[in-house]
Design a protein around this motif. Structure first.
Motif, short mmCIF file in Angstrom:
data_model
loop_
_atom_site.label_atom_id
_atom_site.label_comp_id
_atom_site.label_asym_id
_atom_site.label_seq_id
_atom_site.Cartn_x
_atom_site.Cartn_y
_atom_site.Cartn_z
N GLY A 58 0.79 -1.22 0.00
CA GLY A 58 0.00 0.00 0.00
C GLY A 58 0.82 1.27 0.00
N PHE A 59 1.58 1.46 -1.04
CA PHE A 59 2.39 2.67 -1.08
C PHE A 59 1.69 3.81 -1.79
CE2 PHE A 59 5.73 -0.57 -0.75
CZ PHE A 59 6.26 -0.14 0.44
N GLY A 60 0.54 3.48 -2.36
CA GLY A 60 -0.12 4.53 -3.11
C GLY A 60 0.69 4.93 -4.32
N ALA B 134 8.60 -9.93 11.32
CA ALA B 134 9.14 -9.10 12.40
C ALA B 134 10.50 -9.60 12.87
CB ALA B 134 8.15 -9.07 13.58
N GLY B 135 10.63 -10.91 13.00
CA GLY B 135 11.86 -11.46 13.58
C GLY B 135 12.98 -11.68 12.57
N TRP B 136 12.64 -12.15 11.39
CA TRP B 136 13.69 -12.48 10.41
C TRP B 136 13.96 -11.31 9.46
CZ3 TRP B 136 12.18 -18.17 8.76
CH2 TRP B 136 12.36 -19.01 9.88
N GLU B 137 12.89 -10.69 8.97
CA GLU B 137 13.11 -9.54 8.08
C GLU B 137 13.24 -8.24 8.86
OE1 GLU B 137 11.14 -12.13 6.76
OE2 GLU B 137 12.88 -12.52 5.49
N GLU B 138 12.99 -8.29 10.16
CA GLU B 138 13.13 -7.14 11.06
C GLU B 138 12.31 -5.95 10.59
OE1 GLU B 138 17.22 -6.39 11.92
OE2 GLU B 138 17.68 -8.49 12.28
N LEU B 139 11.07 -6.22 10.22
CA LEU B 139 10.18 -5.16 9.77
C LEU B 139 9.37 -4.62 10.93
CD1 LEU B 139 8.78 -6.59 6.39
CD2 LEU B 139 10.85 -5.25 6.80
N GLU B 140 9.04 -3.34 10.84
CA GLU B 140 8.14 -2.71 11.80
C GLU B 140 6.70 -3.07 11.43
OE1 GLU B 140 9.08 -1.02 14.44
OE2 GLU B 140 11.16 -1.41 13.91
N PRO B 141 5.78 -2.94 12.40
CA PRO B 141 4.39 -3.29 12.09
C PRO B 141 3.83 -2.58 10.85
CG PRO B 141 4.66 -3.05 14.44
CD PRO B 141 5.98 -2.66 13.82
N ALA B 142 4.17 -1.30 10.68
CA ALA B 142 3.66 -0.58 9.51
C ALA B 142 4.20 -1.20 8.22
CB ALA B 142 4.04 0.89 9.59
N GLU B 143 5.45 -1.64 8.26
CA GLU B 143 6.03 -2.27 7.06
C GLU B 143 5.41 -3.64 6.80
OE1 GLU B 143 10.53 -0.38 7.14
OE2 GLU B 143 10.09 -2.05 8.50
N ILE B 144 5.19 -4.37 7.88
CA ILE B 144 4.51 -5.67 7.73
C ILE B 144 3.13 -5.46 7.12
CG2 ILE B 144 3.56 -7.64 8.99
CD1 ILE B 144 5.81 -7.23 11.06
N ALA B 145 2.48 -4.39 7.57
CA ALA B 145 1.15 -4.09 7.03
C ALA B 145 1.22 -3.87 5.53
CB ALA B 145 0.59 -2.85 7.74
N SER B 146 2.27 -3.19 5.07
CA SER B 146 2.42 -2.97 3.63
C SER B 146 2.65 -4.27 2.89
CB SER B 146 3.60 -2.02 3.37
OG SER B 146 3.27 -0.72 3.76
N VAL B 147 3.47 -5.13 3.46
CA VAL B 147 3.76 -6.41 2.79
C VAL B 147 2.49 -7.24 2.69
CG1 VAL B 147 5.02 -8.58 2.99
CG2 VAL B 147 6.17 -6.43 3.52
N GLY B 149 -0.65 -6.19 2.99
CA GLY B 149 -1.85 -5.51 2.52
C GLY B 149 -2.90 -5.36 3.60
N LEU B 150 -2.46 -5.16 4.81
CA LEU B 150 -3.38 -5.00 5.95
C LEU B 150 -3.16 -3.63 6.59
CD1 LEU B 150 -2.76 -8.50 7.60
CD2 LEU B 150 -4.71 -7.85 6.17
N SER B 151 -4.02 -3.30 7.52
CA SER B 151 -3.81 -2.06 8.26
C SER B 151 -2.79 -2.32 9.38
CB SER B 151 -5.12 -1.57 8.87
OG SER B 151 -5.51 -2.45 9.91
N SER B 152 -2.16 -1.24 9.81
CA SER B 152 -1.18 -1.37 10.89
C SER B 152 -1.83 -1.89 12.17
CB SER B 152 -0.53 -0.01 11.16
OG SER B 152 0.24 0.38 10.07
N ALA B 153 -3.06 -1.43 12.43
CA ALA B 153 -3.75 -1.87 13.66
C ALA B 153 -3.99 -3.38 13.61
CB ALA B 153 -5.07 -1.11 13.80
N THR B 154 -4.39 -3.85 12.45
CA THR B 154 -4.63 -5.29 12.31
C THR B 154 -3.34 -6.07 12.56
OG1 THR B 154 -6.38 -4.88 10.72
CG2 THR B 154 -5.42 -7.09 10.73
N VAL B 155 -2.25 -5.55 12.01
CA VAL B 155 -0.97 -6.24 12.15
C VAL B 155 -0.54 -6.25 13.62
CG1 VAL B 155 1.49 -6.06 11.64
CG2 VAL B 155 -0.19 -5.89 9.80
#
Lengths: 376, 188
Positions: A58-60, B134-147, B149-155
Motif C-alpha cells: 500500500g504505497f499509493g 518481524a523477527g527475520w526480516e526485522e520489519l516494523e508493524p507498519a512495514e509488515i502491514a504494507s507487505v 496488505g493489511l492495516s497497521s492496527a490489524t498487524v
C-alpha cells in the motif's frame, strides 16, 4: 520468557539465513546472469492478481505518465541490440563493394538529400530487398534537453530515406512485409506528410511518403516545425545511379545479420559483438567486476524493420536474428550507472578512433547532467 | 530517426533504475527466499520470479528503502503461487539454482531444528508470517502491514496474538519434551 522482546529474540535466533551469511555467499556471476536474463524479458505486462484484493503493497504508487509507458511499449518493439557498425574501409565504395551495392542501387529510387552540411552516414539493405540511407548534419542543435535532459547528445541532426513497395512496413504500418521496389519516384507534391510526437520533446518526427506505381519512398526527420521539415524536404534530389552511388558512405553499407566490407559480406552480428567485446579497452574498475557476458548493447531500430514484440529469450539470439545496424549506446548489466557510462565512453572512444562508428549520444550521469545544465 | 533514440534512452533509464533496485535488495530477497524454502533451487526460482515481476512492473516500484517492502510483498505472492504449483522460472534462474546449491553453506541447510522452529511450524500461516517478518526480516508493524496488505492496527493485534500462541506452543513443546524424557528415564 514473558516479554515480547524475548519472544522476538527467540525467533530471531532461529533465523535459518542471516542476512550477513547470505551476503557472504559467492553468487556474483549467477546474480549478473540472472539480471541479464530478466532484463532481456520482453516486458509484457504482469497479469492482474485475479481478484485478490490488496495484494500489492500500500504505497499509493501511481503509474508513470503516458509518455514513458508508450516509450517502454515501443521499446519492446524497437528492441535491444546494436552495433554492426560499418567498417571504415578506404576507397570508393562503388568499386569496392561490388555486387551487393549494385543490387542495392537497382532497387533504390536514387534520391539523395542534397544540402550543405548533410552527408550520408550509413546505407542499409533490409532483407536484401528494401533499403534506406541515413543522413547526418553536424553542428545542429543539441538534443540534451530531451527526456528531462537525461541525455548527453552530440550536436547532430539526422534524416532518413526509406524505400519499399507501397503499403508495406512503415512506422504507421509496422507489421506489413517489406519487399523490393525499383527506381523512379517523382519527388512531386503528391507526398503525404504526417508526424508523430516524441515523448518528452517539443519536436516532432515528420514523414513524407510518396506512393507511385506501387512503390513507396519515405523521407523522415525530426524538426521543431513542419516548415523546417519542408525546407529539408526541398533539398531532396533525384539523381542518376552513378551519382547516387557516389554519395554513399564509404564502408558503411550494412545489411541485416552483418555488414559489408571490401572483403565481402561480414560475419554474423553475434561475432561482431563478440569481437567488440574483446577489443573494447575496458577501464580497470570495470574490468575488475564485470563479466564480459554482462555487456549490454542497445540498437537503434533500423528503418522500417520491426523487431518482434516478444523477442527471443537469449540476447545472443537477438543479435543473430536482428542484427540490424544502428549507432547508440552500450550499457552493462549489473553495474552502477557511472561504471556503465565509463565503459560506454571507453568503447565509443575506441571505435570512433578507429572510424568504426559514429556516436550520437550516451547516457549521462547526474553529475554530468548538472554540469551540462549549468553551462547552458 | 531520433524517435528511436528516445525510446532506447527511455528503456536505458528504466534499466538503470532497475539495476539499483536489483543491487540494493538482492541479498534481502535472497535471504527471504532461503528462509522460506527448503531447497536452494526453490529459493533461486523465487528470487528470479520476484525480480522478473519487479522488472515488468518497474514503473510501480517505489523509490528508496520502500522498494524492499514492495519486493517482499511480491516475493510473498510468488511464494504462494509456487506452493500452489504454478509454473516456475527454472529457465531464468538456471545459473542461480546451480550456484546456490553449491554456495549455500551446509549449516544453512542442515541445521538441527530447534524448539522455536518447531513451535513456529505449529502456528497457522497468518500468525507465523507476521512473526517471521518481524523477527527475520526485522520489519516494523507498519512495514509488515504494507507487505501483507493489511492495516497497521490489524498487524499489531495479529502480532500480539501470534507471540502469545508462539509462547504457548514453545512452552507446550518444552513440556512435551520433559514428559518424553521422563518417560524414557522410567523405561530405562
Amino acid at each position: 520468557m514473558t516479554s515480547e522482546r524475548d519472544i522476538d529474540a527467540e525467533i530471531k535466533a532461529v533465523n535459518p539465513a542471516e542476512l550477513t551469511e547470505v551476503e557472504r555467499l559467492r553468487l556474483e556471476a549467477a546474480k549478473d546472469d540472472l539480471f541479464c536474463a530478466i532484463v532481456s524479458d520482453s516486458g509484457e505486462p504482469e497479469p492482474k492478481s485475479g481478484g485478490r484484493r490488496r495484494w500489492r503493497p500500500g504505497f499509493g504508487t501511481r503509474r508513470r505518465g503516458l509518455a514513458l509507458g508508450a516509450a517502454m511499449c515501443a521499446a519492446g518493439a524497437a528492441a535491444l541490440l546494436l552495433l554492426a557498425i560499418g567498417l571504415g574501409s578506404a576507397g570508393a565504395p562503388s568499386k569496392a563493394l561490388g555486387a551487393p551495392l549494385e543490387r542495392l542501387a537497382k532497387v533504390s529510387p536514387h534520391v539523395i538529400l542534397d544540402a550543405p552540411g548533410w552527408r550520408a552516414e550509413a546505407g542499409f539493405e533490409v532483407g536484401g530487398e528494401s533499403g534506406s540511407i541515413h543522413y547526418h548534419q553536424a553542428a545542429g542543435p543539441t538534443w540534451a534537453r530531451q527526456l528531462g535532459g537525461r541525455l548527453k547528445i552530440a550536436a547532430v541532426e539526422s534524416a532518413q530515406l526509406d524505400w519499399r513497395v507501397a503499403a508495406t512496413a512503415s512506422p504507421a504500418r509496422p507489421n506489413s512485409k517489406a519487399v523490393a521496389i525499383g527506381t523512379s519516384i517523382a519527388l512531386d507534391s503528391s507526398a503525404r506528410i504526417y508526424s508523430r510526437a516524441i515523448p518528452g520533446s517539443p519536436d516532432r518526427t515528420f514523414y513524407a511518403v510518396w506512393v507511385q506505381s506501387g512503390r513507396e519512398l519515405q523521407f523522415s526527420s525530426t524538426t521543431p516545425s513542419r516548415e523546417s521539415f519542408e525546407r529539408r524536404l526541398s533539398a531532396l534530389r533525384t539523381v542518376d545511379e552513378a551519382a547516387w552511388l557516389a554519395t554513399l558512405p564509404e564502408g558503411r553499407l550494412v545489411r541485416s545479420g552483418g555488414w559489408f566490407t571490401s572483403k565481402g559480406w561480414g560475419e554474423p552480428a553475434t561475432s561482431a559483438i563478440a569481437v567488440k567485446r574483446c577489443d573494447a579497452p575496458l577501464p580497470d574498475s570495470v574490468r575488475a567486476g564485470a563479466p564480459r557476458s554482462a555487456l549490454r548493447i542497445y540498437a537503434q531500430q533500423c528503418g522500417h524493420t520491426q523487431l518482434p514484440a516478444s523477442g527471443p529469450s537469449s540476447r545472443e539470439q537477438h543479435h543473430a536474428s536482428n542484427g540490424h545496424p544502428g549507432m547508440i549506446a552500450v550499457q552493462q548489466c549489473g553495474m552502477s550507472p557511472e561504471q556503465s557510462l565509463q565503459m560506454t565512453n571507453a568503447i565509443h572512444d575506441r571505435l570512433e578512433a578507429e572510424g568504426k562508428c559514429s556516436v550520437d549520444w550516451v547516457s549521462a550521469t547526474p553529475a554530468e547532467e548538472r554540469s551540462a545544465d549549468s553551462s547552458r | 530517426m531520433l524517435f528511436h533514440r528516445d525510446v532506447i534512452a527511455s528503456r536505458a533509464r528504466a534499466e538503470t533504475r532497475f539495476v539499483e533496485v536489483y543491487d540494493d535488495h538482492w541479498s534481502a530477497i535472497l535471504a527471504y527466499a532461503l528462509r522460506r524454502t527448503e531447497r536452494p533451487e526453490d529459493a533461486a526460482d523465487l528470487v528470479a520470479e520476484t525480480f522478473l515481476v519487479a522488472w515488468r512492473r518497474r514503473a510501480d516500484v517505489p523509490p528508496g528503502p520502500e522498494a524492499r517492502i514492495w519486493l517482499y510483498a511480491v516475493a510473498r505472492r510468488v511464494l504462494a503461487n509456487h506452493r500452489r504449483g504454478e509454473r516456475r522460472r527454472a529457465r531464468l534462474s538456471e545459473r542461480l539454482r546451480a550456484d546456490l546449491a553449491t554456495a549455500t553453506p551446509c549449516e544453512l541447510a542442515t541445521r538441527p531444528e530447534p524448539a522455536a522452529l518447531k513451535a513456529l511450524s505449529r502456528l497457522d500461516e497468518k500468525h507465523r508470517e507476521v512473526l517471521l517478518l518481524a523477527g527475520w526480516e526485522e520489519l516494523e508493524p507498519a512495514e509488515i502491514a504494507s507487505v501483507l496488505g493489511l492495516s497497521s492496527a490489524t498487524v499489531r493485534g495479529r502480532l500480539h496474538r501470534a507471540r502469545r500462541r508462539f509462547r504457548m506452543e514453545l512452552e507446550g513443546g518444552a513440556e512435551d519434551a520433559r514428559s518424553a524424557a521422563a518417560l524414557g528415564a522410567e523405561k530405562a
